[in-house]
Design a protein around this motif. Sequence first.
Motif, PDB file in Angstrom:
ATOM      1  N   MET A   1     -11.180   3.481  60.319  1.00  0.00           N
ATOM      2  CA  MET A   1      -9.887   3.251  60.935  1.00  0.00           C
ATOM      3  C   MET A   1      -9.563   1.772  60.827  1.00  0.00           C
ATOM      4  SD  MET A   1      -8.759   3.883  64.836  1.00  0.00           S
ATOM      5  CE  MET A   1      -7.086   3.569  65.296  1.00  0.00           C
ATOM      6  N   HIS A   2      -8.378   1.474  60.398  1.00  0.00           N
ATOM      7  CA  HIS A   2      -7.896   0.101  60.307  1.00  0.00           C
ATOM      8  C   HIS A   2      -7.087  -0.189  61.569  1.00  0.00           C
ATOM      9  CE1 HIS A   2      -6.307  -3.574  58.628  1.00  0.00           C
ATOM     10  NE2 HIS A   2      -5.099  -3.161  58.947  1.00  0.00           N
ATOM     11  N   ILE A   3      -7.520  -1.172  62.351  1.00  0.00           N
ATOM     12  CA  ILE A   3      -6.797  -1.550  63.569  1.00  0.00           C
ATOM     13  C   ILE A   3      -5.955  -2.764  63.217  1.00  0.00           C
ATOM     14  CG2 ILE A   3      -7.025  -2.337  65.954  1.00  0.00           C
ATOM     15  CD1 ILE A   3      -9.810  -0.823  65.870  1.00  0.00           C
ATOM     16  N   THR A   4      -4.640  -2.570  63.229  1.00  0.00           N
ATOM     17  CA  THR A   4      -3.726  -3.638  62.831  1.00  0.00           C
ATOM     18  C   THR A   4      -3.642  -4.710  63.913  1.00  0.00           C
ATOM     19  OG1 THR A   4      -1.800  -2.583  63.837  1.00  0.00           O
ATOM     20  CG2 THR A   4      -2.309  -1.976  61.534  1.00  0.00           C
ATOM     21  N   ALA A   5      -3.127  -5.876  63.526  1.00  0.00           N
ATOM     22  CA  ALA A   5      -2.897  -6.952  64.494  1.00  0.00           C
ATOM     23  C   ALA A   5      -1.939  -6.466  65.578  1.00  0.00           C
ATOM     24  CB  ALA A   5      -2.327  -8.183  63.791  1.00  0.00           C
ATOM     25  N   ARG A   6      -0.961  -5.681  65.197  1.00  0.00           N
ATOM     26  CA  ARG A   6       0.024  -5.171  66.164  1.00  0.00           C
ATOM     27  C   ARG A   6      -0.667  -4.336  67.247  1.00  0.00           C
ATOM     28  NH1 ARG A   6       4.960  -5.486  65.163  1.00  0.00           N
ATOM     29  NH2 ARG A   6       6.535  -4.474  66.419  1.00  0.00           N
ATOM     30  N   VAL A   7      -1.569  -3.446  66.850  1.00  0.00           N
ATOM     31  CA  VAL A   7      -2.310  -2.626  67.815  1.00  0.00           C
ATOM     32  C   VAL A   7      -3.218  -3.511  68.665  1.00  0.00           C
ATOM     33  CG1 VAL A   7      -4.148  -0.898  68.043  1.00  0.00           C
ATOM     34  CG2 VAL A   7      -2.207  -0.457  66.528  1.00  0.00           C
ATOM     35  N   ASP A   8      -3.960  -4.406  68.026  1.00  0.00           N
ATOM     36  CA  ASP A   8      -4.862  -5.298  68.753  1.00  0.00           C
ATOM     37  C   ASP A   8      -4.091  -6.110  69.790  1.00  0.00           C
ATOM     38  OD1 ASP A   8      -7.452  -6.628  69.173  1.00  0.00           O
ATOM     39  OD2 ASP A   8      -6.499  -8.351  68.196  1.00  0.00           O
ATOM     40  N   ARG A  12      -4.489  -5.786  73.920  1.00  0.00           N
ATOM     41  CA  ARG A  12      -4.882  -6.970  74.679  1.00  0.00           C
ATOM     42  C   ARG A  12      -3.811  -7.386  75.688  1.00  0.00           C
ATOM     43  NH1 ARG A  12      -6.064 -10.523  69.751  1.00  0.00           N
ATOM     44  NH2 ARG A  12      -5.872 -12.212  71.258  1.00  0.00           N
ATOM     45  N   THR A  13      -2.562  -7.255  75.312  1.00  0.00           N
ATOM     46  CA  THR A  13      -1.464  -7.584  76.228  1.00  0.00           C
ATOM     47  C   THR A  13      -1.464  -6.650  77.435  1.00  0.00           C
ATOM     48  OG1 THR A  13      -0.118  -8.459  74.435  1.00  0.00           O
ATOM     49  CG2 THR A  13       1.051  -7.737  76.423  1.00  0.00           C
ATOM     50  N   LEU A  14      -1.628  -5.363  77.179  1.00  0.00           N
ATOM     51  CA  LEU A  14      -1.634  -4.410  78.290  1.00  0.00           C
ATOM     52  C   LEU A  14      -2.872  -4.577  79.156  1.00  0.00           C
ATOM     53  CD1 LEU A  14      -0.076  -1.218  76.693  1.00  0.00           C
ATOM     54  CD2 LEU A  14       0.991  -2.936  78.134  1.00  0.00           C
ATOM     55  N   LEU A  15      -3.987  -4.984  78.568  1.00  0.00           N
ATOM     56  CA  LEU A  15      -5.178  -5.270  79.370  1.00  0.00           C
ATOM     57  C   LEU A  15      -4.919  -6.454  80.305  1.00  0.00           C
ATOM     58  CD1 LEU A  15      -7.967  -4.730  76.703  1.00  0.00           C
ATOM     59  CD2 LEU A  15      -7.588  -3.357  78.775  1.00  0.00           C
ATOM     60  N   GLU A  16      -4.226  -7.461  79.815  1.00  0.00           N
ATOM     61  CA  GLU A  16      -3.864  -8.599  80.685  1.00  0.00           C
ATOM     62  C   GLU A  16      -2.996  -8.124  81.846  1.00  0.00           C
ATOM     63  OE1 GLU A  16      -4.611 -11.910  80.922  1.00  0.00           O
ATOM     64  OE2 GLU A  16      -6.101 -11.570  79.354  1.00  0.00           O
ATOM     65  N   LEU A  17      -2.010  -7.281  81.557  1.00  0.00           N
ATOM     66  CA  LEU A  17      -1.147  -6.768  82.626  1.00  0.00           C
ATOM     67  C   LEU A  17      -1.939  -5.892  83.595  1.00  0.00           C
ATOM     68  CD1 LEU A  17       2.108  -5.926  80.639  1.00  0.00           C
ATOM     69  CD2 LEU A  17       1.759  -7.799  82.273  1.00  0.00           C
ATOM     70  N   ALA A  18      -2.870  -5.106  83.068  1.00  0.00           N
ATOM     71  CA  ALA A  18      -3.679  -4.230  83.915  1.00  0.00           C
ATOM     72  C   ALA A  18      -4.602  -5.025  84.828  1.00  0.00           C
ATOM     73  CB  ALA A  18      -4.499  -3.270  83.047  1.00  0.00           C
ATOM     74  N   ALA A  19      -5.002  -6.217  84.386  1.00  0.00           N
ATOM     75  CA  ALA A  19      -5.927  -7.037  85.172  1.00  0.00           C
ATOM     76  C   ALA A  19      -5.240  -7.760  86.329  1.00  0.00           C
ATOM     77  CB  ALA A  19      -6.612  -8.059  84.260  1.00  0.00           C
ATOM     78  N   ILE A  20      -3.930  -7.746  86.350  1.00  0.00           N
ATOM     79  CA  ILE A  20      -3.203  -8.416  87.424  1.00  0.00           C
ATOM     80  C   ILE A  20      -3.244  -7.520  88.652  1.00  0.00           C
ATOM     81  CG2 ILE A  20      -0.962  -9.301  88.153  1.00  0.00           C
ATOM     82  CD1 ILE A  20      -0.467  -9.874  85.137  1.00  0.00           C
ATOM     83  N   GLU A  21      -3.952  -7.969  89.651  1.00  0.00           N
ATOM     84  CA  GLU A  21      -4.247  -7.160  90.843  1.00  0.00           C
ATOM     85  C   GLU A  21      -3.007  -6.697  91.595  1.00  0.00           C
ATOM     86  OE1 GLU A  21      -7.566  -6.882  92.509  1.00  0.00           O
ATOM     87  OE2 GLU A  21      -8.573  -7.562  90.696  1.00  0.00           O
ATOM     88  N   ILE A  37      -1.989 -15.042  71.324  1.00  0.00           N
ATOM     89  CA  ILE A  37      -1.148 -14.197  70.469  1.00  0.00           C
ATOM     90  C   ILE A  37       0.118 -14.986  70.151  1.00  0.00           C
ATOM     91  CG2 ILE A  37       0.205 -12.060  70.374  1.00  0.00           C
ATOM     92  CD1 ILE A  37      -1.807 -10.856  72.399  1.00  0.00           C
ATOM     93  N   PRO A  38       0.549 -15.017  68.893  1.00  0.00           N
ATOM     94  CA  PRO A  38       1.803 -15.710  68.568  1.00  0.00           C
ATOM     95  C   PRO A  38       2.957 -15.139  69.401  1.00  0.00           C
ATOM     96  CG  PRO A  38       0.628 -15.087  66.566  1.00  0.00           C
ATOM     97  CD  PRO A  38      -0.081 -14.429  67.710  1.00  0.00           C
ATOM     98  N   HIS A  39       3.688 -16.039  70.074  1.00  0.00           N
ATOM     99  CA  HIS A  39       4.724 -15.613  71.018  1.00  0.00           C
ATOM    100  C   HIS A  39       5.786 -14.721  70.372  1.00  0.00           C
ATOM    101  CE1 HIS A  39       8.360 -16.104  73.539  1.00  0.00           C
ATOM    102  NE2 HIS A  39       7.479 -15.809  74.466  1.00  0.00           N
ATOM    103  N   LYS A  40       6.278 -15.112  69.202  1.00  0.00           N
ATOM    104  CA  LYS A  40       7.321 -14.309  68.532  1.00  0.00           C
ATOM    105  C   LYS A  40       6.823 -12.903  68.232  1.00  0.00           C
ATOM    106  CE  LYS A  40      10.903 -17.054  67.382  1.00  0.00           C
ATOM    107  NZ  LYS A  40      12.196 -16.814  67.973  1.00  0.00           N
ATOM    108  N   PHE A  41       5.598 -12.806  67.746  1.00  0.00           N
ATOM    109  CA  PHE A  41       4.997 -11.507  67.437  1.00  0.00           C
ATOM    110  C   PHE A  41       4.872 -10.694  68.720  1.00  0.00           C
ATOM    111  CE2 PHE A  41       1.988  -9.620  64.091  1.00  0.00           C
ATOM    112  CZ  PHE A  41       2.065  -8.358  64.619  1.00  0.00           C
ATOM    113  N   VAL A  45       6.134  -6.859  69.910  1.00  0.00           N
ATOM    114  CA  VAL A  45       5.197  -5.852  70.420  1.00  0.00           C
ATOM    115  C   VAL A  45       5.638  -5.389  71.807  1.00  0.00           C
ATOM    116  CG1 VAL A  45       2.824  -5.486  71.201  1.00  0.00           C
ATOM    117  CG2 VAL A  45       3.255  -6.636  69.025  1.00  0.00           C
ATOM    118  N   LEU A  46       6.026  -6.323  72.667  1.00  0.00           N
ATOM    119  CA  LEU A  46       6.487  -5.957  74.014  1.00  0.00           C
ATOM    120  C   LEU A  46       7.733  -5.074  73.963  1.00  0.00           C
ATOM    121  CD1 LEU A  46       5.802  -9.312  75.863  1.00  0.00           C
ATOM    122  CD2 LEU A  46       4.839  -7.073  76.484  1.00  0.00           C
ATOM    123  N   ALA A  47       8.610  -5.331  72.995  1.00  0.00           N
ATOM    124  CA  ALA A  47       9.800  -4.484  72.839  1.00  0.00           C
ATOM    125  C   ALA A  47       9.379  -3.050  72.503  1.00  0.00           C
ATOM    126  CB  ALA A  47      10.723  -5.047  71.761  1.00  0.00           C
TER     127      ALA A  47
END
Length: 154
Positions: A1-8, A12-21, A37-41, A45-47
């Motif tokens: 399986m190839h995990i793209t930068a977009r998936v990675d 990781r972004t959702l893990l950061e949000l999940a860690a916010i108590e 993570i590059p902000h523009k990218f 991804v957030l969109a």
Amino acid sequence: MHITARVDYAVRTLLELAAIEDGRLTKAETLATAQTIPHKFLEAVLADLRRGGLVNSRRGPEGGYWLARPAAEISIADIIRTVEGPLASVRGERPEDVVYSGAAERLQDVWIAVRVNLRAVLEEVSLADVVAGDLPGFVEDLTKDPGAWERRRV
């Protein structure tokens, strides 16, 4: 399986949000910095994550992003499907839709088995599991196998 930068980046972004108590809103810049993570990218991804119903957002100086549902209800598979589509495809088709003949006739079964195994892990691991460092037992067992950590040569 190839995990793209977009998936990675999405995971990781959702893990950061999940860690916010307290579930407070978090700015994209904060998420980008936390995970390098590059902000523009990240904005793109957030969109995708917002359109896919995994995050909510609010604009403005007090705005930011937060998980659209509890971290325990968001699997890694949900994230992959949201930003990249199906977990497994063959030339852009779903494995059940490909047809082979002759010596390759049973190849479809191999692709289906690959998808089943991907689902077995990715659908059972939630954001909450990763943030808590408490992965399902079968995942822990898979990673304890020394062969799992060995690189294979062609």
